[in-house]
Motif scaffolding. Structure first.
Motif, PDB file in Angstrom:
ATOM      1  N   GLY D 239       0.823  -1.197   0.000  1.00 30.51           N
ATOM      2  CA  GLY D 239       0.000   0.000   0.000  1.00 30.51           C
ATOM      3  C   GLY D 239       0.855   1.243   0.000  1.00 30.51           C
ATOM      4  O   GLY D 239       0.412   2.314   0.407  1.00 30.51           O
ATOM      5  N   LEU D 240       2.099   1.107  -0.438  1.00 25.18           N
ATOM      6  CA  LEU D 240       2.989   2.271  -0.436  1.00 25.18           C
ATOM      7  C   LEU D 240       3.056   2.876  -1.828  1.00 25.18           C
ATOM      8  O   LEU D 240       2.949   2.177  -2.833  1.00 25.18           O
ATOM      9  N   ASP D 241       3.244   4.154  -1.861  1.00 21.47           N
ATOM     10  CA  ASP D 241       3.427   4.830  -3.125  1.00 21.47           C
ATOM     11  C   ASP D 241       4.749   4.371  -3.733  1.00 21.47           C
ATOM     12  O   ASP D 241       5.740   4.180  -3.023  1.00 21.47           O
ATOM     13  N   SER D 242       4.784   4.201  -5.064  1.00 22.79           N
ATOM     14  CA  SER D 242       5.988   3.635  -5.658  1.00 22.79           C
ATOM     15  C   SER D 242       7.198   4.535  -5.443  1.00 22.79           C
ATOM     16  O   SER D 242       8.312   4.054  -5.230  1.00 22.79           O
ATOM     17  N   ALA D 243       6.971   5.836  -5.470  1.00 24.45           N
ATOM     18  CA  ALA D 243       8.102   6.740  -5.219  1.00 24.45           C
ATOM     19  C   ALA D 243       8.652   6.523  -3.821  1.00 24.45           C
ATOM     20  O   ALA D 243       9.863   6.600  -3.586  1.00 24.45           O
TER      21      ALA D 243
END
Ligand SMILES: Nc1ncnc2c1ncn2[C@@H]1O[C@H](COP(=O)(O)OP(=O)(O)OP(=O)(O)O)[C@@H](O)[C@H]1O
Ligand SMILES: Nc1ncnc2c1ncn2[C@@H]1O[C@H](COP(=O)(O)OP(=O)(O)OP(=O)(O)O)[C@@H](O)[C@H]1O
Ligand SMILES: [Mg+2]
Ligand SMILES: [Mg+2]
Lengths: 329, 347, 569, 544
Positions: D239-243
């Motif tokens: 659930g983390l942003d790819s950046a």
């Protein structure tokens, strides 16, 4: 008073009911077949049909909706394949995707979103109203220009930029803070706060300009009023004239906006949640919308609706407390 | 008791003509404020730049859609070759990573969409917000209930769901800019309406509103003449800060397919694709962000001066010109005042 | 003046050449100009080269016509013009401080602490958001930082009691809008007194008070002067008040001093024609009214408005106030019903109910045979123009963001008149009739004096051509000449248009001069009602008797004698 | 050919047991049920918990693109015509609760995947097994699936409808993981599936949002030669942003030093930055997964019925721009063949419409003229509005811009992603021109060509991938023939030849093959990236 309470309660129920109707209706027109999406990428028509039957998607929309309502009031039973799952009232149904009760999904994520929203609210009120007051006090000065500039930069910068910058500076470069992960408040309040500090800040930076500008404008308006002259004529410091007397008149719009923003934020601050890896309602919503997981979306919407209703109710009560001339209607 | 000789009814007083009309006065005062002039000039300049985009791009010798594969480093994610995002005599502001499209041209063309939204969508938000807020605040209890509940429904409905449903409903040939203005405007007025309602609830208890009602004003008139001027301040201020959100919202709608169609540029889209680039190619982020910031600043400053100019009580506090100049003007003005007094005394 | 003692009205004015340190106030060559439209291109010179002094324990009355600059002078004493864009010239020393040169801190210490001010517009001078007691406590604590919050509250209650607010501990928790006009005025006075200032600047402090309370307040001020050596600068248009309360009088006109002398001199042997004119215009409570209207169409047919059993309650279940209690009255066409009564007795509330700005809790209201007590706003609108009201508080009843001309023109436009020129002409005509220069059409309320605003309110109420006009203290802020002018105007309208008036006023002489019948209110009820002559001549109710006895008189000696009697009682 | 990813210190130090491996992901590991997972070769995280009959070879590059025994003793014994496949289980196999794994558990696991409640898996079992098309799963059909026999606890036999030489590759998928019938909780099984692999689920919150795996004490290294299972704990956070994932991997603070990602590529902007950073550059794993992005024609729609028009477009396309739009040459390799550039797939280089890197608009104009469109051509290109670097607006504009040079005016039709997926996979609503992409279920030409070009795979009323609706008896026949081969090395070149033959018909324009570039933490050791998955294999990773 009782009349008022009843009216508001009735109103709240209507809001929630309308919300469910609206979501059902919107999903009816939205693209994407929930059965196909729940089935998987390479299902054959037979399987899709089975899933459709299992999810009751073959029934007319009205029947589906009525069953949903029935679940809300009386609970429903679902099959897990091996056993019967009972979903107690108020049952919002099971997720199409993974058959988890929606109430459970919401229950898991609500604390995250609530922590995020409430903490951010405190911060943006401090930052926004504080800046607004300070710039009303030091009108035309350098302080005010700088503050105004800063808050405006905050609003004009999308949260994914500010958020990423904050992460890079504080977590990657300075390593003062951990990369946020959600730690429940009940588990470790200190870690909870540390981990949420950056998300709060990012949201507060985004929102505070609104509050700062609004506070400043409304405060200046009130400062022009006659009663302010009285306190100036009695040697009350300009600071208290502004913070005690002028701010009071500026409160209603700030309260209104806070209620709105807080209510909406209970529907999830999606960008912030994703960026900071907080498993909140926003992430759930985005995911569910993508896969047309109707029960979850309805559940999230109902949750947001309840938050909005409560926030507005509190706001209405606060208006009357701030200004006794205003009556609850 | 001294009774005048002639019947007062017969006496027709002179209609004031020397004193300027309120609206003209507001205008005059706005024109005297350097901040107002500056911010209006900035906005005007932006609009002109947007309108003149084809001309200016032609002057540069570029257009916003042509790819320049040779100007970017494909092996390194498509980052522009050369310093500062590939700024050169041919490409005044450099090129876009990944495509090599000319940034100067894209910024100018992007201004068209973004300014349209800044003006159009914000206007819709303000108008609808004002109408709904006033109706809820001023109207009957039932009206307030209905409208407030409706706004609650709209607030709680996820924008994402509405937007996605719209993608299915809106015909493909519906003009996109208009669609954007409508969608952003109609989904974003709730804030304005809540603020207006909150202020109205307090304002309507004031005696001058009661006086207006006695004077035969219906709710519409009361709203327009008694409340609107007082609402102008918060609404104008709020509208100014709505602008950046609206400009950015366009980008997210575009990603859902109801924004402008590529390759049309807009600041919001540039900004949202640029986010990850701010370390590798800072220019790419700074340019749209800077444009957005300038627009927002201009709107904010303009909003603030309009607000002050609209409030007659603030007006006497406005300081125009240097202190010495003011004193001189006052001293000069006293003569006229003396003259008026003589006239008064003579009556 | 070393010992204030009992001030005799005959004492000489303080020696102007005396040592400056001994003087509480020293004003030299004061001039104030207001930029007329904010940019300083033209200006209104409100005060022009005024000089006067005031010694401790002494009282100076400033009288003069409406708009003559009285309030502007009062404000200049505390340098309240600072930062407002007004231009001020000359020197002002108050309690040893050169206020124009003082820095913020010194000025703050002066304001409220050494010199306190009671504003002319008491109704809008209190913060609507805080309880009255808290506001008083707050300013008290500004000057007594060592005092606890609780003690400050107690002090607030104490001063409220002193200015005659009944049930002060409870009322201290009320917010300004829950107070009647007179109560707010007294609250403001209480605020001033709380800090025990050495100088009290009171700008029309009794305009909203009935004569008994007024006398009580004036006595209080007198006592304070005697006890503490407080100096008093009393701005008023009421020469009766002047007679009983000050040592010296300064008569102002057009921003300049016309006459300056001891109260005895000025009132008894005025030198200037203007002063003489003023004195001549003072209405007398014992004079038979000059014009008495012959009742047009007597009998029940002429009944315009009929109220029966009107009742109005405020507040929730716990702190309920009955402002108006079972009031019945009738107003006939072309008739003037005078309404007098104690401050806070429910006059304003009743008046507002009569024009349906407030919904009665109980009772019926019939206007020309229609039951208007329960009509909805929409149904009422056709009748609106016929029922008008002049508000007690001229400040809040004018939209601060609209020019006064537009405020007056508003009812005309609301009635659907699209001809702009005609509307403006009519509005200018009305302005002129209430004694305002039509050239001020485009000016804003805050640019006017108290009396001028009050007249704007009257002009606006007259604009729609009402048949019934409820006037709530319409002339309380007007000097006697302007008062006379307004009353003349009302008389004309009565004659010409058959306008009926409900005339609420505390000035019994004025009421007598205009009313056909008088009703006396107390505690929400009408305690006595009858033809003017009867009520004034043979008052039945003891309260009415008390009222009549308390009417101030123009003779300073008589005034002093009466005070002595009151003090003895 | 694919480069070896495991350069740098990833392999230098000797790996040791212990420690915690953190996995930072964008997408949650949802539906953690072996029946519902749709993985290639058993997936990355799932393979730690679910063992299957066969599994992919855990080696670098092309060597990793073949099936090896896992629970079974060999990769399967085919009958003469490859329609019957028999497997024997190894000795000493146990579930996490210590009970033995039997062939019945495997059969039950496969049967479950037919249940509507547990849909989601790949279609092959339904298509290949005798009776698979009508079987409804064990909850409805108590009799079980006849075509799977378990003569004893160690043996399992599959009966297929037709010869399938690639069955051992299919048997790597999680559906072939054993599920103890007694522990089956239906839809709730995914919360805590019973492990047969080296790790068991200790925590699974938010539907795979946060997954913690701990050692399964009953797993024995002796029965499993493929998985190393060095770390004690595996902590999967998603659930983390790819950046953010990439930033965290780059920073490597605290536990992030021992972190990898299984789903997040480096973005173009990050690559641009890493280009100048030696230390980071060493920590980038590069891999290739059999995947092709292409322009798909629907020849039923005018003017794409005209081969000349299709060829013109094939000539006009500027692959350089498209590659740039997909993230640059580091993240995408221009493609002219449908099959990915790797031996096991049967890659045979060819380019029927040689247009160079940047396209050949002149040739395209010529062809258009021949087709009767000398005054230009107006066409519509459908694309998804999702930000995914494969069907997204960026790629579409690159194509649009290139075709403009050839006088083809392209109107872009951006569709919401669900809408897009439904339209392009529907026989009836399929647009004339759109973006398609295909990733192999396993590394073989068959898994690549059959679903797209086999006429019998045209699916009505469900997801159809045969965009050209090609039903060429010759092609169909050749597919059947190759499928009969159980020697996959012999089959590979024939797939390559078939690819070339189909490619000449210009039914699609291959655009690019994506390249996987992923960062891993400072403390990560023993990096293995096979051509099967193209990503770092976490069953091999050590953190000590
Ligand atoms: N802010 C202002 N701007 C412009 N003109 C003003 C302003 N304040 C007062 N004036 C003008 O100055 C003159 C004096 O006003 P001031 O309030 O001192 O009168 P006053 O003597 O107190 O009258 P009243 O008895 O009616 O209260 C008036 O003509 C008024 O119109
Ligand atoms: N909105 C309100 N809420 C509560 N109490 C009120 C309110 N308005 C008036 N009252 C109370 O009702 C009583 C009558 O008030 P009203 O204003 O009618 O008096 P009044 O006769 O006009 O007095 P004055 O001569 O001082 O203006 C007062 O005790 C007042 O405190
Ligand atoms: Mg005055
Ligand atoms: Mg009153």
């Amino acid at each position: 008073m009782t009349g008022y309470a009843l009216r508001r309660l009735g109103g709240a129920l209507v809001v929630l009911l309308l919300l469910t109707v609206a979501v059902y209706a919107l999903f009816y027109v939205a693209p994407g077949d929930p059965a196909k999406l729940a089935c998987g990428p390479r299902c054959n028509p037979g399987q899709i049909q089975q899933v459709r039957e299992r999810l009751e998607l073959d029934a007319p929309l009205l029947t589906q909706y009525l069953h949903f309502l029935q679940g809300l009031v009386a609970g429903r039973d679902f099959s897990s394949g091996t056993t019967v799952l009972h979903c107690d009232a108020p049952c919002l149904g099971l997720s199409y995707q993974n058959s988890t009760p929606v109430t459970e999904l919401l229950g898991d994520r609500l604390p995250v979103t609530a922590s995020l929203a409430l903490g951010a609210m405190v911060l943006w009120l401090l930052l926004g109203v504080g800046t607004g007051l300070l710039s009303a006090l030091r009108r035309g000065g350098t302080t005010e220009r700088v503050l105004t500039g800063l808050t405006l930069v905050g609003t004009a910068t999308p949260v994914f930029i500010t958020g990423l910058l904050l992460l890079m500076v504080f977590c990657a470069y300075l390593q003062w803070l951990p990369f946020p992960t959600y730690v429940p408040l009940s588990e470790d309040p200190e870690q909870w706060a540390w981990n949420l500090l950056l998300p709060w800040t990012a949201l507060a930076l985004l929102e505070s300009a609104k509050y700062a500008r609004l506070t400043r404008a409304s405060t200046l308006e009130t400062l022009a009023e006659d009663h302010i002259r009285t306190f100036r004529a009695y040697g009350v410091r300009e600071r208290s004239v502004v913070t005690r007397h002028a701010l009071r008149g500026a409160l209603p719009p700030v309260i209104a906006l806070t209620a709105l923003d807080l209510g909406t934020m209970f529907g999830g601050a999606m960008l912030t949640e994703t960026l900071f890896g907080l498993p909140g309602i926003g992430q759930l919503l985005v995911h569910s919308v993508r896969v047309v997981d109707l029960p979850v979306v309805v559940g999230v919407t109902l949750g947001t609706g309840a938050a909005v209703v409560v926030a507005n109710l509190v706001a209405d009560i606060l208006y009357t407390l701030a200004d006794r001339r205003v009556a609850l209607t | 008791m001294s009774a005048p000789e002639e019947t007062p009814a017969a006496h027709v007083p002179p209609v004031p003509e020397v004193t300027p009309h309120q609206r003209d006065a507001v205008w005059r005062r706005l024109r005297q404020r350097p901040a107002a002039v500056a911010s209006a000039a900035v906005l005007l300049a932006l609009v002109l730049l947007a309108l003149a985009a084809p001309l200016l791009a032609a002057l540069e010798g570029q257009d916003p859609t042509t790819y320049h594969d040779g100007l970017i480093d494909s092996a390194r994610g498509g980052v522009p070759l050369g310093p500062y995002g590939g700024i050169s005599g041919d490409h005044w502001l450099g090129v876009e990573p990944g495509t090599g499209r000319d940034l100067f041209a894209r910024l100018l063309y992007g201004a068209r969409v973004s300014l349209l939204i800044a003006l159009g969508a914000t206007a819709v938000q303000v108008l609808v917000g004002l109408v709904v807020g006033l109706a809820a605040g001023l109207g009957h209890r039932l009206a307030d209930q209905v409208l407030s509940r409706f706004t609650e429904v709209l607030t709680a409905l996820p924008t994402l769901v509405i937007a996605i449903s719209l993608t299915a409903i809106v015909p493909a040939d519906f003009p996109r800019p208009l669609l954007l203005v409508l969608v952003i405007g109609l989904l974003g007025w709730v804030g304005t309406s809540r603020i207006v309602r909150a202020r109205t609830l307090a304002l309507k208890k004031l005696d001058h509103v009661a006086a207006a009602r006695l004077g035969g004003s219906g709710p519409l008139r009361v709203a327009r003449r008694e409340l609107l001027p007082a609402l102008a301040a918060p609404v104008i201020t709020y509208a100014a800060v709505l602008v950046p959100g609206n400009i950015v919202a366009e980008a997210s709608l575009s990603f859902l397919g109801i924004g402008v169609t590529p390759p049309t540029a807009s600041w919001g889209q540039m900004l949202s694709t640029a986010t990850t680039w701010f370390r590798a190619d800072p220019m790419y982020v700074l340019l749209p962000a800077g444009c957005l910031l300038v627009t927002v600043l201009a709107f904010t400053v303009l909003g603030d001066v309009v607000r002050t100019a609209l409030d007659p009580r603030e007006r006497s506090r406005l300081r125009v010109g240097s202190r010495a100049a003011r004193t001189k003007r006052i001293a000069a003005a006293t003569v006229t005042a003396d003259a008026t007094r003589e006239k008064e005394a003579a009556v | 003046m070393t010992s204030p003692g009992v001030t005799s009205p005959d004492t000489r004015p303080a020696d102007v050449s005396g040592a400056a340190e001994d003087l509480l106030v020293e004003v030299r060559d004061l001039s104030v100009a207001f930029p007329a439209d904010g940019d300083g291109d033209s200006a209104v010179r409100a005060v022009d080269g005024l000089s006067f002094t005031l010694a401790p324990g002494r009282a100076l009355g400033i009288v003069g016509e409406s708009g003559s600059g009285k309030s502007t002078v009062a404000a200049a004493l505390l340098d309240l013009h600072r930062g407002t864009g007004a231009w001020v010239g000359g020197t002002v020393r108050v309690a040893g401080t050169d206020v124009r040169a003082a820095d913020e801190r010194a000025l703050r210490r002066l304001r409220g602490g050494r010199a306190a001010m009671v504003f002319q517009d008491p109704l809008s001078s209190l913060d609507p958001y805080y309880a009255i007691g808290d506001q008083i406590a707050e300013v008290y604590r500004v000057h007594r930082p060592d005092v606890s919050r609780r003690a400050a509250r107690a002090r607030a209650v104490e001063v409220l009691e002193r200015v005659g607010i009944a049930d002060a501990p409870r009322r201290a928790r009320s917010r300004p809008h829950e107070f009647s006009g007179g109560m707010r005025q007294r609250a403001l006075l209480a605020m001033a007194l709380a800090c025990e200032p050495r100088l009290l600047i009171a700008d029309e402090p009794t305009t909203a008070l009935d004569v008994t309370v007024q006398a009580q307040i004036l006595d209080l001020l007198h006592d304070l002067r005697a006890e503490t050596g407080m100096g008093l600068l009393l701005v008023t248009h009421d020469l009766g008040v002047v007679a009983g309360s000050v040592d010296e009088v300064l008569v102002m006109r057009g921003g300049r001093a016309v006459e300056h002398g001891t109260v005895g001199e000025v009132l008894r042997t005025p030198r200037e024609p203007y002063t003489k004119e003023l004195l001549a215009a003072v209405p007398r409570v014992d004079a038979e009214p000059a014009v008495r209207r012959a009742r047009a169409s007597g009998g029940e047919d002429g009944v315009l408005l009929e109220a029966a059993g009107l009742r109005r309650e405020f507040g929730g279940r716990r702190n309920r106030t009955t402002a108006v209690d079972e009031v019945s009255l009738t107003v006939r066409e072309g008739e003037v019903l005078g309404l007098v009564g104690e401050s806070g007795s429910g006059k304003t509330t009743l008046g507002r109910m009569l024009v349906r700005l407030l919904d009665p809790t109980a009772g019926t209201l019939r206007y020309r045979g229609h039951d208007i007590g329960a009509l909805t706003d929409r149904k009422l609108r056709p009748l609106r123009s016929e029922l008008q009201m002049v508000f007690q508080d001229p400040v809040s009843s004018l939209n601060p963001r609209r020019s006064i001309g537009e405020s007056v023109a508003d009812p005309l436009r609301a009635a659907g008149d699209r001809d702009d020129a005609r509307v403006v002409r009519r509005a200018c005509e009305l302005l002129e009739r209430v004694g305002l220069d039509p050239a001020w059409y485009h000016r804003y309320p805050h640019e006017f004096s108290g009396g001028q605003r009050q007249r704007v309110g009257i002009a606006r109420a007259l604009a729609p051509g009402p048949r019934l006009l409820v006037c709530d203290e319409p002339v309380s802020a007007l000097d006697v000449t302007t008062q006379a002018q307004i009353m003349e105007l009302l008389g004309e309208l009565r004659r010409e248009l058959g306008l009926a008036l409900v005339f609420i006023a505390h000035d019994l002489a004025v009421v007598r001069a205009v009313s056909d019948r008088v009703a006396v209110m107390r505690g929400g009820r009408i305690v006595e009602e009858g033809p003017t002559g009867e009520v004034y001549g043979r008052p039945a109710h003891p309260y009415t008797k008390g009222l009549l006895a308390a009417v101030p008189v123009l003779d300073p000696d008589v005034s002093a004698g009466r005070r002595a009697l009151r003090a003895a009682a | 050919g694919p480069k070896d990813a495991a350069a740098g210190d990833g392999t230098s130090a000797a790996p040791a047991k212990g420690g915690t491996l953190t996995v930072l992901n964008s997408q949650p590991q949802t539906n953690f049920d072996p029946a519902r997972l749709y993985t290639s070769g058993g997936g990355n995280v799932p393979t730690l918990v679910f063992r299957t009959l066969t599994t992919r070879n855990r080696e670098n590059g092309a060597a990793g693109a073949k099936a090896v025994p896992d629970l079974a003793t060999d990769t399967g014994r085919p009958s003469e015509n490859a329609t019957v496949w028999t497997y024997t289980l190894k000795d000493g196999l146990k579930f996490e609760d210590g009970s033995p794994i039997t062939s019945a558990d495997i059969k039950y696991g496969i049967e479950r995947s037919f249940a509507a409640e547990l849909s989601g898996g790949a279609p092959f079992l339904r298509d290949w097994l005798v009776g698979g098309e009508s079987y409804q799963g064990p909850y409805k059909d108590k009799d079980g699936l006849k075509s799977i026999e378990t003569p004893d606890a160690k043996t399992i036999v599959f009966h297929l409808k037709k010869p399938e030489g690639e069955f051992p590759l299919l048997a790597t998928q999680t559906q072939f993981a054993p599920v103890p019938k007694a522990k089956d909780t239906g839809t709730k099984y995914e919360e805590h599936p019973v492990s047969s692999g080296p790790y068991k689920v200790a925590k699974n919150t938010g539907d795979g949002e946060h997954l913690v795996l701990e050692r399964n004490p009953h797993w024995s290294e002796k029965t499993d030669s493929e998985r190393h299972a060095y770390p004690d704990t595996i902590d999967v956070k998603s659930g983390l942003d790819s950046a953010v994932v990439n930033q965290r991997l780059a920073t490597g603070a605290g536990p992030d030093a021992a972190a990898v990602t299984t789903d997040t590529d480096l973005g173009p902007a990050e690559l641009a930055r890493i280009g100048g950073d030696k230390e980071l550059g060493k920590r980038v794993g590069t891999g290739h997964f059999g995947y092709t992005n292409y322009l798909a024609f629907n020849p039923k729609v005018k003017p794409f019925d005209n081969p000349k028009v299709r060829q013109a477009i094939a000539y006009a396309v500027n692959r350089q721009s498209v590659v740039n739009a997909a993230g640059g040459s580091a993240l995408a390799e221009p493609a002219t063949t449908f099959l990915p550039n790797s031996k096991p797939f049967g890659y045979t280089p060819y380019d029927p419409f040689p247009a160079g890197r940047t396209g050949n608009p002149a040739k395209a104009r010529e062809l258009l003229k021949e087709a009767g469109y000398e005054n230009g051509l107006n066409i519509t290109l459908a694309h998804s509005t999702a930000k995914n670097f494969s069907t997204s607006p960026e790629i579409a504009t690159a194509v649009q811009e290139a075709l403009k040079k050839a006088g083809i005016t392209v109107r872009l039709q951006g569709l919401e992603n669900n809408d897009y997926q439904e339209k392009v996979h529907s026989v009836d609503d399929e647009p004339g021109l759109f973006f398609g992409s295909w990733g192999a279920d396993w590394p073989s030409g068959g898994a690549f060509l059959a679903p797209i070009f086999d006429g019998r795979q045209i699916v009505r009323d469900a997801a159809n991938f045969n965009h050209a609706q090609l039903d060429d008896p010759a092609v169909n026949h050749e597919i059947d023939e190759i499928n009969k081969l159980t020697d996959l090395t012999a089959a590979a070149p024939r797939w390559g030849a078939l690819d070339k033959k189909i490619g000449e018909q210009a039914l699609s324009v291959p655009l690019f093959h994506p390249v996987y570039k992923r960062l891993y933490g400072k403390d990560i050791k023993n990096v293995v990236i096979s051509d099967w998955t193209g990503v770092l294999d976490i069953s091999q990773v050590a953190v000590k």
